[in-house]
Design a protein around this motif. Structure first.
Motif, short mmCIF file in Angstrom:
data_model
loop_
_atom_site.label_atom_id
_atom_site.label_comp_id
_atom_site.label_asym_id
_atom_site.label_seq_id
_atom_site.Cartn_x
_atom_site.Cartn_y
_atom_site.Cartn_z
N TRP A 68 29.76 91.30 -6.21
CA TRP A 68 28.41 90.72 -6.27
C TRP A 68 28.19 89.72 -5.14
O TRP A 68 27.09 89.62 -4.59
CB TRP A 68 28.11 90.11 -7.64
N VAL A 69 29.24 89.00 -4.74
CA VAL A 69 29.14 88.06 -3.62
C VAL A 69 28.89 88.83 -2.32
O VAL A 69 27.99 88.50 -1.54
CB VAL A 69 30.40 87.18 -3.51
N LYS A 70 29.67 89.87 -2.09
CA LYS A 70 29.51 90.67 -0.88
C LYS A 70 28.13 91.32 -0.83
O LYS A 70 27.50 91.40 0.24
CB LYS A 70 30.62 91.72 -0.81
N ASN A 71 27.62 91.76 -1.99
CA ASN A 71 26.28 92.37 -2.03
C ASN A 71 25.20 91.37 -1.66
O ASN A 71 24.29 91.68 -0.89
CB ASN A 71 25.99 92.94 -3.42
N LEU A 72 25.27 90.15 -2.22
CA LEU A 72 24.27 89.13 -1.92
C LEU A 72 24.29 88.76 -0.44
O LEU A 72 23.24 88.63 0.20
CB LEU A 72 24.50 87.87 -2.76
N ILE A 73 25.47 88.59 0.12
CA ILE A 73 25.58 88.20 1.52
C ILE A 73 25.08 89.32 2.43
O ILE A 73 24.34 89.08 3.38
CB ILE A 73 27.03 87.77 1.85
N ALA A 74 25.44 90.57 2.13
CA ALA A 74 25.00 91.70 2.96
C ALA A 74 23.48 91.84 2.95
O ALA A 74 22.88 92.18 3.96
CB ALA A 74 25.66 92.99 2.47
N ALA A 75 22.85 91.56 1.82
CA ALA A 75 21.39 91.68 1.69
C ALA A 75 20.68 90.39 2.09
O ALA A 75 19.46 90.33 2.05
CB ALA A 75 21.03 92.06 0.27
N ASN A 76 21.44 89.36 2.42
CA ASN A 76 20.90 88.02 2.72
C ASN A 76 20.07 87.48 1.56
O ASN A 76 19.09 86.79 1.76
CB ASN A 76 20.10 88.00 4.02
N GLY A 77 20.50 87.82 0.35
CA GLY A 77 19.84 87.26 -0.82
C GLY A 77 19.75 88.24 -1.96
O GLY A 77 20.28 89.35 -1.91
N GLY A 78 19.08 87.81 -2.98
CA GLY A 78 18.88 88.60 -4.18
C GLY A 78 17.97 87.79 -5.10
O GLY A 78 17.10 87.06 -4.63
N GLU A 79 18.21 87.91 -6.39
CA GLU A 79 17.43 87.17 -7.36
C GLU A 79 18.37 86.53 -8.36
O GLU A 79 19.49 86.97 -8.55
CB GLU A 79 16.47 88.08 -8.11
N ILE A 80 17.86 85.49 -9.01
CA ILE A 80 18.59 84.87 -10.10
C ILE A 80 17.64 84.67 -11.26
O ILE A 80 16.47 84.31 -11.07
CB ILE A 80 19.26 83.54 -9.67
N ARG A 81 18.12 84.98 -12.45
CA ARG A 81 17.34 84.76 -13.67
C ARG A 81 18.07 83.68 -14.45
O ARG A 81 19.23 83.84 -14.82
CB ARG A 81 17.24 86.04 -14.48
N ARG A 82 17.37 82.58 -14.67
CA ARG A 82 17.96 81.44 -15.39
C ARG A 82 16.88 80.80 -16.23
O ARG A 82 15.76 80.61 -15.76
CB ARG A 82 18.53 80.43 -14.40
N ALA A 83 17.20 80.47 -17.46
CA ALA A 83 16.25 79.86 -18.39
C ALA A 83 14.98 80.70 -18.51
O ALA A 83 13.88 80.16 -18.64
CB ALA A 83 15.92 78.43 -17.97
N GLY A 84 15.12 82.02 -18.46
CA GLY A 84 13.99 82.91 -18.62
C GLY A 84 13.10 83.05 -17.40
O GLY A 84 12.10 83.74 -17.45
#
Length: 125
Positions: A68-84
């Motif tokens: 998951w770390v390598k995926n985020l870095i390769a894509a230069n980001g992603g999304e996070i879901r926290r507290a809905g």
């Protein structure tokens, strides 16, 4: 097979699936949404993460070569879901845990391992 390897496999196939049901709703748990580097498949990985002066910090307990770390870095980001709520994660990078400046529980937890993924929190999605 080493015990840490067995734990990682059980977490990936059992624990993460169960935690993924509620992790994005109950802080400090969160769900990282990322895309596979070669498969293009969408993934959801439950993590523990904190807002910090650096943006958002997630301890990388299995090391910086975690998928998951390598995926985020390769894509230069992603999304996070926290507290809905869902937000963009922008400019993710792995830093030595001792560089984290957060205090309290967030600081202790994000410095518990050797590495921490930090990213800027982008707009709400």
């Amino acid at each position: 097979m080493q015990i840490p390897g067995v734990v990682a496999i059980v977490n990936k196939h059992v624990t993460n699936r169960v935690q993924g049901l509620w992790a994005g709703l109950i802080p400090p748990w969160a769900v990282v949404l990322h895309t596979g580097r070669t498969s293009g498949r969408a993934y959801r990985t439950p993590v523990v993460g904190f807002h910090t002066p650096e943006g958002f910090a997630i301890p990388v307990l299995y090391g910086p070569r975690t998928q998951w770390v390598k995926n985020l870095i390769a894509a230069n980001g992603g999304e996070i879901r926290r507290a809905g709520r869902r937000h963009e994660l922008v400019d993710p990078r792995v830093v030595p845990a001792e560089e984290i400046t957060a205090s309290g529980v967030a600081g202790r937890y994000t410095r518990a391992g050797t590495w921490t993924l930090v990213a800027t929190i982008g707009p709400r999605i």
